[in-house]
Design a protein around this motif. Structure first.
Motif, PDB file in Angstrom:
ATOM      1  N   ASP A   1      -1.659   8.234   6.861  1.00 58.19           N
ATOM      2  CA  ASP A   1      -2.950   8.553   6.253  1.00 58.19           C
ATOM      3  C   ASP A   1      -2.802   8.944   4.787  1.00 58.19           C
ATOM      4  O   ASP A   1      -3.811   9.200   4.104  1.00 58.19           O
ATOM      5  N   ALA A   2      -1.566   8.995   4.281  1.00 55.27           N
ATOM      6  CA  ALA A   2      -1.335   9.370   2.889  1.00 55.27           C
ATOM      7  C   ALA A   2      -0.160   8.577   2.332  1.00 55.27           C
ATOM      8  O   ALA A   2       0.823   8.299   3.044  1.00 55.27           O
ATOM      9  N   LYS A   3      -0.266   8.218   1.043  1.00 58.39           N
ATOM     10  CA  LYS A   3       0.821   7.502   0.378  1.00 58.39           C
ATOM     11  C   LYS A   3       0.664   7.657  -1.126  1.00 58.39           C
ATOM     12  O   LYS A   3      -0.423   7.468  -1.670  1.00 58.39           O
ATOM     13  N   ASP A   4       1.771   8.014  -1.788  1.00 57.18           N
ATOM     14  CA  ASP A   4       1.825   8.077  -3.256  1.00 57.18           C
ATOM     15  C   ASP A   4       0.685   8.910  -3.847  1.00 57.18           C
ATOM     16  O   ASP A   4       0.111   8.561  -4.881  1.00 57.18           O
ATOM     17  N   GLY A   5       0.348  10.012  -3.180  1.00 56.55           N
ATOM     18  CA  GLY A   5      -0.681  10.914  -3.695  1.00 56.55           C
ATOM     19  C   GLY A   5      -2.087  10.618  -3.237  1.00 56.55           C
ATOM     20  O   GLY A   5      -2.995  11.437  -3.446  1.00 56.55           O
ATOM     21  N   TYR A   6      -2.314   9.478  -2.609  1.00 53.14           N
ATOM     22  CA  TYR A   6      -3.647   9.126  -2.106  1.00 53.14           C
ATOM     23  C   TYR A   6      -3.718   9.423  -0.606  1.00 53.14           C
ATOM     24  O   TYR A   6      -2.743   9.224   0.126  1.00 53.14           O
ATOM     25  N   LYS A   7      -4.870   9.902  -0.175  1.00 53.26           N
ATOM     26  CA  LYS A   7      -5.012  10.289   1.230  1.00 53.26           C
ATOM     27  C   LYS A   7      -6.370   9.864   1.775  1.00 53.26           C
ATOM     28  O   LYS A   7      -7.395   9.978   1.099  1.00 53.26           O
TER      29      LYS A   7
ATOM     30  N   GLY B   1     -13.316   5.440  -8.227  1.00 54.08           N
ATOM     31  CA  GLY B   1     -13.106   4.195  -8.949  1.00 54.08           C
ATOM     32  C   GLY B   1     -12.189   3.258  -8.168  1.00 54.08           C
ATOM     33  O   GLY B   1     -11.008   3.552  -7.966  1.00 54.08           O
ATOM     34  N   PHE B   2     -12.736   2.127  -7.719  1.00 56.20           N
ATOM     35  CA  PHE B   2     -11.984   1.162  -6.928  1.00 56.20           C
ATOM     36  C   PHE B   2     -12.158  -0.231  -7.509  1.00 56.20           C
ATOM     37  O   PHE B   2     -13.259  -0.615  -7.917  1.00 56.20           O
ATOM     38  N   ALA B   3     -11.076  -0.991  -7.547  1.00 53.90           N
ATOM     39  CA  ALA B   3     -11.126  -2.365  -8.023  1.00 53.90           C
ATOM     40  C   ALA B   3     -11.645  -3.277  -6.918  1.00 53.90           C
ATOM     41  O   ALA B   3     -11.587  -2.948  -5.726  1.00 53.90           O
TER      42      ALA B   3
ATOM     43  N   PRO C   1      -2.911   7.084 -11.363  1.00 49.80           N
ATOM     44  CA  PRO C   1      -1.519   6.638 -11.188  1.00 49.80           C
ATOM     45  C   PRO C   1      -1.369   5.424 -10.271  1.00 49.80           C
ATOM     46  O   PRO C   1      -0.377   4.699 -10.357  1.00 49.80           O
ATOM     47  N   GLY C   2      -2.333   5.206  -9.389  1.00 51.93           N
ATOM     48  CA  GLY C   2      -2.242   4.071  -8.470  1.00 51.93           C
ATOM     49  C   GLY C   2      -3.034   2.860  -8.914  1.00 51.93           C
ATOM     50  O   GLY C   2      -3.229   1.926  -8.121  1.00 51.93           O
ATOM     51  N   LYS C   3      -3.457   2.833 -10.168  1.00 51.69           N
ATOM     52  CA  LYS C   3      -4.280   1.728 -10.652  1.00 51.69           C
ATOM     53  C   LYS C   3      -3.592   0.388 -10.424  1.00 51.69           C
ATOM     54  O   LYS C   3      -2.432   0.192 -10.767  1.00 51.69           O
ATOM     55  N   GLY C   4      -4.328  -0.534  -9.821  1.00 57.06           N
ATOM     56  CA  GLY C   4      -3.830  -1.875  -9.588  1.00 57.06           C
ATOM     57  C   GLY C   4      -2.913  -2.025  -8.394  1.00 57.06           C
ATOM     58  O   GLY C   4      -2.448  -3.126  -8.103  1.00 57.06           O
TER      59      GLY C   4
ATOM     60  N   THR D   1      -7.810  -0.617  -3.612  1.00 49.27           N
ATOM     61  CA  THR D   1      -6.988  -0.616  -4.825  1.00 49.27           C
ATOM     62  C   THR D   1      -7.657   0.295  -5.848  1.00 49.27           C
ATOM     63  O   THR D   1      -8.779   0.016  -6.281  1.00 49.27           O
ATOM     64  N   PRO D   2      -7.019   1.405  -6.239  1.00 39.94           N
ATOM     65  CA  PRO D   2      -7.607   2.274  -7.263  1.00 39.94           C
ATOM     66  C   PRO D   2      -7.814   1.508  -8.577  1.00 39.94           C
ATOM     67  O   PRO D   2      -6.998   0.657  -8.951  1.00 39.94           O
ATOM     68  N   ASP D   3      -8.893   1.848  -9.259  1.00 37.78           N
ATOM     69  CA  ASP D   3      -9.215   1.206 -10.531  1.00 37.78           C
ATOM     70  C   ASP D   3      -8.816   2.068 -11.717  1.00 37.78           C
ATOM     71  O   ASP D   3      -9.062   1.712 -12.864  1.00 37.78           O
TER      72      ASP D   3
END
Length: 268
Positions: free
Chosen positions: A37-43, A73-75, A131-134, A126-128
């Motif tokens: 449910d969480a990865k690289d700071g996103y949950k 913000g999501f791509a 830190p997780g952009k793209g 996909t965050p827009d």
């Protein structure tokens, strides 16, 4: 129990569209298996742990960032900012939805009726910005629909499946963790189907779940959309990360109707 699915209504979040650059043939392998449910700071967060069985229900959730605040913000990926999936623990009841987001970053996925049992729900996004952009993410949580939860046996591995009068045939010998060519062909009454209509900017949308742990994989066809009619053959460069049985759900559109074919694929 049906190992296929029924199409559900969908809607995209409001705002300015931006394509994050998905290309035909991408296997989204960087997303991992989707079981966390969480990865690289996103949950993926939600207060919902139970949903009623036998009737439509709304599942509400948020995606939070490293600061614990909702991400808004999501791509755009395949015309949508969020792809949402639900699958029962025995790999029945597949649903693929496109939820809506409010101004506070809360998403609402309107699920069709669930059968009793344990379900896993997945958010693909996909965050827009940030830190997780793209970067593509798939996060998941479990939810329970109370009641008499009888498991359905997984259908045996097969090279083809029938749905709504169409036959979908899958060709390719896959080995876990390796990319291999795979071809999906669509026919009707023994004749090749050449009127596949674009669905989410491709001629087919393929999602796979691993038997036992429900690991997630998402494959895009390499076949480019060059007209409003495609088929019968769709080429994939497929990578499924684990050996064993995978349940594949291939969604394709003819006319104004969305079809979902389901079959079991054995991966060495």
């Amino acid at each position: 129990m049906d190992h296929g699915s029924k199409p559900s209504a969908s809607a995209s979040a409001a705002g300015k569209d931006r394509d994050h650059g998905s290309m035909p043939g991408m296997d989204h392998g960087s997303m991992g298996d989707g079981l966390a449910d969480a990865k690289d700071g996103y949950k993926l967060t939600s207060t919902t742990t139970k949903l009623p069985a036998g009737k439509e229900a709304a599942y509400r959730f948020r995606i939070t960032g490293e600061d614990g605040k909702p991400v808004t913000g999501f791509a755009v990926d395949q015309t949508k900012r969020m792809h949402f999936y639900a699958i029962r623990s025995d790999l029945t009841g597949f649903q693929h939805l496109h939820p809506t987001m409010d101004d506070n970053g809360t998403w609402t996925a309107d699920l069709a009726a669930l059968k009793p049992g344990k379900w896993r729900v997945y958010a693909s996004f996909t965050p827009d910005s940030g830190p997780g952009k793209g970067k593509d993410f798939v996060l998941s949580r479990t939810v329970t629909a109370p009641g008499d939860a009888r498991r359905a046996p997984l259908p045996a591995a097969a090279g083809s499946a029938d749905v709504d009068g169409y036959t979908v045939t899958v060709r390719g010998d896959l080995m876990a963790g390796m990319t291999h060519p795979m071809t999906v062909s669509v026919s009707r009454d023994g004749k090749p189907v050449t009127d596949l209509r674009p669905y989410l900017e491709t001629y087919a949308h393929l999602t796979a779940f691993h038997e036992g742990d429900q690991a997630f994989a998402h494959l895009h066809p390499q076949t480019k959309v060059e007209s409003d009619k495609g088929g019968p053959d769709l080429a994939f460069q497929a990578m499924l990360p684990k050996s064993g049985n995978w349940r594949l759900f291939l969604q394709f559109q003819t006319g104004g109707t969305l079809h979902t074919a389901a079959l079991t694929l054995r991966v060495s």
